[in-house]
Scaffold this active site. Structure first.
Site, mmCIF file in Angstrom:
data_model
loop_
_atom_site.group_PDB
_atom_site.id
_atom_site.type_symbol
_atom_site.label_atom_id
_atom_site.label_comp_id
_atom_site.label_asym_id
_atom_site.label_seq_id
_atom_site.Cartn_x
_atom_site.Cartn_y
_atom_site.Cartn_z
ATOM 1 C CG ASP A 121 75.348 -115.448 -56.537
ATOM 2 O OD1 ASP A 121 75.315 -114.777 -57.588
ATOM 3 O OD2 ASP A 121 74.322 -115.795 -55.926
ATOM 4 C CG ASP A 135 69.546 -114.724 -60.324
ATOM 5 O OD1 ASP A 135 70.326 -115.692 -60.430
ATOM 6 O OD2 ASP A 135 69.512 -113.992 -59.322
ATOM 7 C CD GLU A 183 76.698 -109.069 -59.413
ATOM 8 O OE1 GLU A 183 76.439 -109.132 -58.201
ATOM 9 O OE2 GLU A 183 76.779 -110.049 -60.153
#
Ligand SMILES: *[C@@H]1O[C@H](CO)[C@@H](O)[C@H](O)[C@H]1NC(C)=O
Ligand SMILES: *[C@@H]1O[C@H](CO)[C@@H](O)[C@H](O)[C@H]1NC(C)=O
Ligand SMILES: *[C@@H]1O[C@H](CO)[C@@H](O)[C@H](O)[C@H]1NC(C)=O
Length: 974
Positions: free
Chosen positions: A476, A652, A479
């Site tokens: 997670d 999400d 980015e």
């Protein structure tokens, strides 16, 4: 009886625990964490600068008008292609950077179906290589070698020298697929622009990651820049895939249509805007080179397979990963996990894998566990137990590495120290550590180009696995996300640990009050109080905002950097892409563009590859941890080729009907990008779900390759057993999914070996049917299964198109009733809650295995064969078998199932044998009563045929297939 049972169950599960537990959850969130006692980052650390994106600025400089374009000289045919020098045709325009005066054009014909067109600066100093080209180890090239004979290519390449323009033509039809005619090439050190003409009303797909319907439409702006954001529509999200395909339909002499698709991939992962307009597509990047690959198709399936082969064939998954996964943020301790696993069992809803969000960690630090709530003793005992039951555990893993407080000896964190010893972290331009902030407080970030990083990473995962026996890793925040702008921790690590600069879900000011659209129609009282609470929160937040004062106005960006080819404005490049974050600032919510790698490259050029490279490194680590088993990784950030190591979830999303609907085009785009292992947070992540949405969604996701329910902290619980109707709906859909597991696994084998897709758009399976160009509310799972879900609240029917004409046959999964193609028309289908319409396309043979609680158990169950004959009475299918987990297989088997002329023939290749027997064979579309049924030479008695349904069912085959139905070849005739 049944009605009563349901009523009791729903009071118990819906009204009771759902609301009370929701409330407890919220309190626990606020009180159990140590956040309260630690300092909070100032709320402006993530504010950034407010810029005007060039797209939004009506006065933005128009590069097409201001720039001179190029002239091609020294045009030469060379082995496998051609080359030329491009020289600037006039004075520098320097619109968004500095023009490069001299460029090289290299055109390379690959295999027949590929053409690669590269345009790059004629001279690139070594230290600038990463500005223009991406290391092949990071992002593979699509055309390798140079000796393909262009005359055999499907493509023609046309070049105009003055002004320089080029076109790519499909030789067989003369169709111009891509043409820069009439448009200039702009090539600057921080800006690229080129434009192709497109036919009117073009059908264009891809260019992700985006929440959008499948067909992109011709007034659309796309931005690619990996970012940590809650799935806003039409904005840039977690991954970057600069690949599209276009689908055209030609009318043949007899009036029928023929589809032709071609693909275009830009191997350039710089931040970029793509502008789709009525008759053109404009590509703008803030760096890199033109590196275009064209794929000739001619079907979308061919294009996608070619692209996927070029960027990297997807990983083969372990069999168990196709089971059902449950996750939530807010499983506070080991007993919570235990309770969920046990309750799934009590309700007889198959649960394969339990996941942990960041709750399990010690103060959100990687490779740790909370010593109290997830004590090693309790944790390992729990993991041993689920492993004994054939179940699995996958924890989340965050990208930022906590940097311990140097003034606090008890804050030591050995994994960080080992990374320092390995010199494994991103730096500031001055060589100091780049320190951002994520969940644990101030953090550093791994540098994938540093030579010591991989070993440190692998050691850490190996060491941790000795404590917490995880079965896969969920990557997670890669980015890579940071909660502050710039190296905000550089002078402040003595404050560590610090709380993020925002409140967590469930904390005051951030209560989860949202429900699905139309919740007021079904739950009026709760909806009214939720609406009141939302209004109160909004006015409180508005008062707070008013006290702070208005945000400054966004201003057009004027670069302060003196032009020069060797100088770039890194943190604020002159062209401002339409990035979704506050002010379009690239440094908001991410490591800044000036974060520096050990090889001298900058995040500016590498940002969109961070998650991709983390995934690769983690894959290599897990190969060592699991010694030869296929690593299971789900990653949030992806790039072309990430599928070779990992799957992806849709990020999400929220508990809304429109997010459920958009999950289909999102999944189909990841099929295009070569990441078939895809699914979304079922029942919705952000916000509260409700019974109806969750029931529909649990059924829809059962037909996605990756099947996981996941929920945000402090929202009402949404495990499949929380409502009786959801439990029923889940069991029904899961029973079908688990029967289909061998089929889905075989689809993965084809994806892994040949670039085939698992989830498919209808227009891929019927490429000549123009009526399907926008269909994304139904889909296919492989060639045989079509799913037409209900996507609207309180609907008890849906409508669906049945591709193909009157010769096409579609069989209802449940009733086996046949229907023909609907010739482009929508057909109404009854679908009360708990029913998801599923159809089998005539012409397919499915090998099905009886479902069980876990995939390990279902792999030992007997089989059924389902033959769905087409209108000619033919059908075929295949089945791939192996041990379900090893990267390199000792023995495999490949079974071909073919039906024609009232004979089902099973042939096999490979050494693998297995012992499960065959239970039944069902043949759909048998129009005449058979005289006799034979298995090989033996006559069988246990069969039935119904005239009304035309279904032939042969039972009791266990005896004749003893010793393993797939261990020998056989025939069944009727
Ligand atoms: C795309 O950008 C243009 C400006 O170039 C703007 O006018 C248009 O409204 C945008 N389109 C969409 C759909 O946002
Ligand atoms: C760093 O510390 C200084 C001084 O205490 C403070 O003003 C500043 O807000 C801190 N920055 C962050 C990002 O915490
Ligand atoms: C629920 O809310 C929607 C949208 O605000 C409204 O159109 C609808 O009439 C409401 N339904 C009821 C039963 O109040």
């Amino acid at each position: 009886m049944r009605a009563v049972a349901i009523a009791i169950a729903s009071t118990l599960l819906c009204a009771g625990p759902a609301t009370t537990q929701g409330a407890t959850t919220a309190t626990t969130a606020a009180s159990s964490t140590s956040w309260r006692s630690i300092p909070t980052l100032p709320s402006d650390v993530n504010k950034g600068r407010k810029l005007l994106a060039n797209l939004e600025d009506p006065n933005a400089k128009d590069a097409q008008r201001l720039c001179p374009g190029y002239t091609a000289i020294n045009i030469r045919n060379c082995p496998g292609g051609l080359s030329a020098r491009l020289v600037l045709s006039g004075a520098n325009c320097n619109v968004y950077g500095t023009d490069i005066d001299q460029l090289d054009l290299r055109v390379l014909f690959g295999p027949e179906s590929r053409l690669n067109v590269r345009i790059l600066p004629a001279e690139i100093p070594e230290e600038q290589e990463s500005w223009y080209d991406t290391n092949e180890d990071y992002l593979t090239r699509t055309v390798k070698g140079v000796h393909f004979n262009p005359t055999n290519s499907h493509f023609g390449f046309q070049l105009n020298s003055s002004p320089f323009e080029f076109s790519v033509v499909r030789k067989s039809t003369g169709d111009i697929l891509f043409s820069t005619k009439g448009n200039k090439l702009v090539f600057e050190n921080q800006f690229l622009e080129f434009r192709t003409e497109l036919p009117e009303k073009y059908n264009l797909y891809g260019l992700g990651e985006v929440m959008h319907s499948i067909r992109l439409g011709n007034n659309y702006n796309r931005t690619l820049y990996a970012t940590d954001v809650n799935d806003p529509l039409d904005e840039n999200l977690y991954g970057s895939h600069p690949f599209y395909y276009e689908h055209r339909y030609a009318t043949l002499e007899d009036g029928s249509k023929k589809g032709y698709a071609h693909g275009v991939y830009l191997r350039n992962l710089h931040g970029q805007d793509i502008l789709l307009r009525e008759k053109s597509l404009t590509w703008r990047t803030i760096g890199g080179m033109v590196d275009l690959t064209f794929y000739s198709g001619p079907t979308p399936t061919d294009v996608i397979a070619d692209h996927v082969k070029a960027v990297g064939l997807p990983a083969m998954q372990q069999y168990w990963t196709l089971g059902f996964h449950q996750c939530r943020w807010g499983y506070y301790n080991v007993s919570d996990l235990e309770g969920v696993v046990e309750t799934y069992r009590d309700f007889n809803i198959p649960l394969e894998t339990i996941w942990s969000d960041i709750d399990y960690m010690d103060q959100y630090r990687d490779w740790t566990n909370d010593p109290v709530t997830y004590s090693l003793n309790a944790f390992s005992a729990f993991l041993d137990k689920i492993h004994e039951n054939g179940q699995h555990f996958v924890p989340i893993f965050d990208a930022g590495i906590y940097i311990p407080n140097p003034n606090n000896a008890s804050d030591a964190y050995s994994y960080y120290d080992a990374g320092i010893a390995a010199d494994a972290y991103l730096k500031n331009p001055n060589g100091s550590l780049y320190i951002g902030a994520v969940w644990p407080g101030f953090t550093v970030f791994p540098d994938w180009s540093a030579p010591g990083t991989q070993d440190w990473w692998t050691d850490s995962f190996q060491k941790w696995h000795k404590e917490v026996e995880y079965d896969g890793i969920w990557l997670d925040m890669n980015e890579v996300s940071s909660f502050c702008v710039g190296s905000c921790g550089s002078k402040n690590i003595t404050q560590n640990p610090v709380h993020p600069p925002f409140s967590l879900p469930g904390e005051p000011g951030n209560l989860i009050l949202d429900y699905p659209e139309g919740f007021n129609n079904t739950n009026a009282t709760e909806a009214t109080s939720a609406t009141a609470a939302i209004e109160a929160r909004n006015s409180a937040n508005a008062a707070k905002a008013a006290a702070v004062g208005p945000m400054s106005m966004a201003m057009p960006f004027v670069s302060q950097v003196t032009p020069g080819v060797d100088i770039r404005a890194i943190n604020y490049p002159p062209y401002v892409i339409n990035h979704v974050q506050n002010g379009h600032d690239l440094a908001v919510h991410a490591a800044s563009p000036n974060a520096t790698h050990s090889d001298g490259s900058l995040e500016y050029d590498m940002h969109n590859l961070w998650g991709h490279l983390e995934t690769k490194a983690t894959y290599k680590s897990l190969l060592k941890v699991f010694r030869g088993k296929r690593p299971f990784i789900i990653s949030r950030s992806t790039a072309p080729g990430t599928g070779a190591w990992a799957g992806h979830w849709g990020g999400d999303n929220a508990s809304k009907w429109f997010y459920m609907a958009l999950s289909i085009p999102q999944a189909l785009s990841f099929s295009m990008f070569g990441i078939p292992m895809f699914g979304v947070d079922t029942c919705g992540f952000n916000g509260n779900t409700d019974m109806e949405l969750c029931a529909r969604w649990m059924q829809l996701s059962a037909f996605f390759p990756f099947y996981r329910n996941h929920n945000v902290l402090s929202a009402i619980p949404q495990e499949a057993y929380r409502w009786a109707a959801v439990a029923d709906a889940s069991r029904t859909a899961m029973a079908i999914r688990y029967m289909l597991l061998p089929y889905i696994y075989t689809l993965f084998h084809h994806a892994h070996t040949a670039g085939a897709t698992v989830m498919r758009a209808l227009s891929w399976e019927f490429p000549d049917d123009e009526s399907l160009v926008e269909i994304d509310r139904q889909f296919m799972l492989g060639p045989a299964i079509m799913v037409a879900p209900v996507l609207d609240q309180s609907a008890n029917y849906t409508n669906a198109t049945f591709p193909g004409g009157e010769n096409e046959k579609w069989y209802d999964w449940y009733t086996h009733e046949a229907r023909n193609g609907s010739e482009g028309k929508l057909v109404d289908l009854k679908a009360p809650l708990g029913h998801i319409p599923v159809f089998i396309r005539g012409g397919n043979v499915l090998a099905l295995q009886h479902p069980a609680y876990t995939t390990a158990e279902s792999r030992k169950n007997p089989w059924d064969v389902l033959v769905a004959l087409d209108s000619e009475g033919d059908a075929s299918g295949d089945l791939y078998l192996d041990d379900g987990e090893s990267l390199v297989q000792e023995k495999t088997a490949f079974i071909t199932l073919e039906a024609t002329n009232s004979l089902l023939n099973i042939s096999r290749k490979g050494q693998l044998t297995s012992t499960e027997a065959l239970s039944s064979v069902t043949i759909l579309g048998v129009s005449k009563k058979p005289n006799q049924i034979r298995f090989g030479k033996a006559k069988l008695d246990n069969w039935s045929w119904r005239e009304s349904s035309q279904v032939l069912k042969v039972r009791g085959l266990e005896g004749v297939t003893k010793g393993g139905v797939w261990s020998k070849e056989w025939e069944l005739s009727w």
